[in-house]
Design a protein around this motif. Structure first.
Motif, PDB file in Angstrom:
ATOM      1  N   GLY A  44      45.041   0.918  23.187  1.00  0.00           N
ATOM      2  CA  GLY A  44      45.596  -0.416  23.165  1.00  0.00           C
ATOM      3  C   GLY A  44      44.598  -1.510  22.869  1.00  0.00           C
ATOM      4  N   VAL A  53      41.747  -5.692  25.575  1.00  0.00           N
ATOM      5  CA  VAL A  53      43.075  -5.151  25.865  1.00  0.00           C
ATOM      6  C   VAL A  53      43.948  -6.272  26.421  1.00  0.00           C
ATOM      7  CG1 VAL A  53      44.354  -3.495  27.286  1.00  0.00           C
ATOM      8  CG2 VAL A  53      42.115  -2.876  26.363  1.00  0.00           C
ATOM      9  N   GLU A  54      45.220  -6.270  26.073  1.00  0.00           N
ATOM     10  CA  GLU A  54      46.157  -7.256  26.602  1.00  0.00           C
ATOM     11  C   GLU A  54      46.631  -6.795  27.979  1.00  0.00           C
ATOM     12  OE1 GLU A  54      48.013 -10.750  26.843  1.00  0.00           O
ATOM     13  OE2 GLU A  54      46.902 -10.141  25.035  1.00  0.00           O
ATOM     14  N   PHE A  55      46.224  -7.527  29.018  1.00  0.00           N
ATOM     15  CA  PHE A  55      46.609  -7.197  30.391  1.00  0.00           C
ATOM     16  C   PHE A  55      47.793  -8.056  30.836  1.00  0.00           C
ATOM     17  CE2 PHE A  55      42.211  -5.799  30.295  1.00  0.00           C
ATOM     18  CZ  PHE A  55      42.214  -4.653  31.086  1.00  0.00           C
ATOM     19  N   ARG A  59      48.114   1.318  36.677  1.00  0.00           N
ATOM     20  CA  ARG A  59      48.526   0.547  35.497  1.00  0.00           C
ATOM     21  C   ARG A  59      47.310   0.177  34.642  1.00  0.00           C
ATOM     22  NH1 ARG A  59      53.602  -3.307  37.455  1.00  0.00           N
ATOM     23  NH2 ARG A  59      54.767  -1.601  38.437  1.00  0.00           N
ATOM     24  N   TYR A  60      46.218  -0.154  35.312  1.00  0.00           N
ATOM     25  CA  TYR A  60      44.986  -0.461  34.586  1.00  0.00           C
ATOM     26  C   TYR A  60      44.558   0.743  33.746  1.00  0.00           C
ATOM     27  CZ  TYR A  60      40.010  -0.853  33.750  1.00  0.00           C
ATOM     28  OH  TYR A  60      38.773  -0.839  33.147  1.00  0.00           O
ATOM     29  N   SER A  67      46.354   3.212  32.653  1.00  0.00           N
ATOM     30  CA  SER A  67      47.307   3.438  31.575  1.00  0.00           C
ATOM     31  C   SER A  67      47.062   2.505  30.395  1.00  0.00           C
ATOM     32  CB  SER A  67      48.732   3.250  32.102  1.00  0.00           C
ATOM     33  OG  SER A  67      49.685   3.474  31.091  1.00  0.00           O
ATOM     34  N   LEU A  68      46.721   1.241  30.689  1.00  0.00           N
ATOM     35  CA  LEU A  68      46.490   0.260  29.631  1.00  0.00           C
ATOM     36  C   LEU A  68      45.191   0.504  28.876  1.00  0.00           C
ATOM     37  CD1 LEU A  68      47.527  -3.104  31.345  1.00  0.00           C
ATOM     38  CD2 LEU A  68      48.583  -2.091  29.315  1.00  0.00           C
ATOM     39  N   THR A  69      44.145   0.872  29.594  1.00  0.00           N
ATOM     40  CA  THR A  69      42.811   0.924  29.002  1.00  0.00           C
ATOM     41  C   THR A  69      42.367   2.310  28.575  1.00  0.00           C
ATOM     42  OG1 THR A  69      41.721   1.262  31.139  1.00  0.00           O
ATOM     43  CG2 THR A  69      42.100  -1.028  30.435  1.00  0.00           C
TER      44      THR A  69
END
Length: 212
Positions: A5, A12-14, A27-28, A30-32
């Motif tokens: 992402g 990364v867009e959080f 969640r962190y 999963s995003l990064t």
């Protein structure tokens, strides 16, 4: 390594609300695509800060855990161990000053699991994530492996538990707090420098003697 992402600048867009710390860290991750290891008890009773906007994974994590009494320690390009700061409240399972032997062990165990995932075609590819909790016995064998957040694929869940349960670790230092909680994205593992050759990478003989 290309972060899941991330844009060309590695940001990364959080959009993570203030949440129970364990949920926020999942969640962190999963995003990064970063894996995060911490003593399971460290997340209990702690709440993350909200993080909204575009940041690097490192900056996003520091914002997320700001005020929790925890600090990140890098154990690889996309791997972090969370440790209590010197000013954090002393708990029976989370000493304010983490002994160097514990920190070294966390890094060693994390790298060991990374190698095992790289060697298994079932675990290296895919768009899944998992939160894993494990207790390591005095002989270095996992006594208990629990998926806190499953992959939503029963066969993949079973493969993760089977692989981790069969992994031989070094004997943990005496008195080290357990269980350990690991947040990991095997897809990111497969794409990282720790998996040379891709999905069916050959076993790595030595990697990171220290887990921290």
């Amino acid at each position: 390594m290309a972060v899941s992402g991330a844009d060309a600048e590695g940001t990364v867009e959080f959009d993570i609300q203030a949440l129970p710390l364990q949920v926020a860290l999942e969640r962190y991750s999963s995003l990064t695509g970063w894996s995060v290891l911490y003593q399971g008890a460290l997340a209990q009773g702690r709440t993350s800060r909200a993080v909204k906007g575009r940041f690097t994974p490192d900056a996003g994590l520091r914002m997320l855990i700001d005020g929790t009494g925890l600090m990140p320690r890098h154990s690889g390009p996309d791997r972090v161990v969370l440790l209590p700061t010197a000013s954090a409240p002393v708990r029976s399972v989370a000493p304010a000053r983490t002994p160097p032997a514990y920190i070294a062990y966390y890094g060693s165990a994390q790298a060991n699991l990374r190698r095992r995932f790289c060697q298994d075609a079932r675990l290296a590819p895919g768009d899944y994530r998992a939160a894993i909790q494990l207790d390591i016995g005095g002989d270095g064998r996992p006594r208990r492996v629990k998926l806190l957040d499953t992959t939503r694929d029963p066969s993949l869940d079973a493969a993760l538990v089977e692989t981790i349960s069969a992994t031989a670790f070094e004997a943990p230092p005496a008195g080290m707090p357990q269980p350990l909680t690991l947040l990991i994205l095997p897809k990111t593992v497969a794409r990282s420098a720790d998996c040379p050759g891709g999905r069916n990478a050959a076993p790595v003989t030595e990697e990171e003697a220290a887990h921290g």
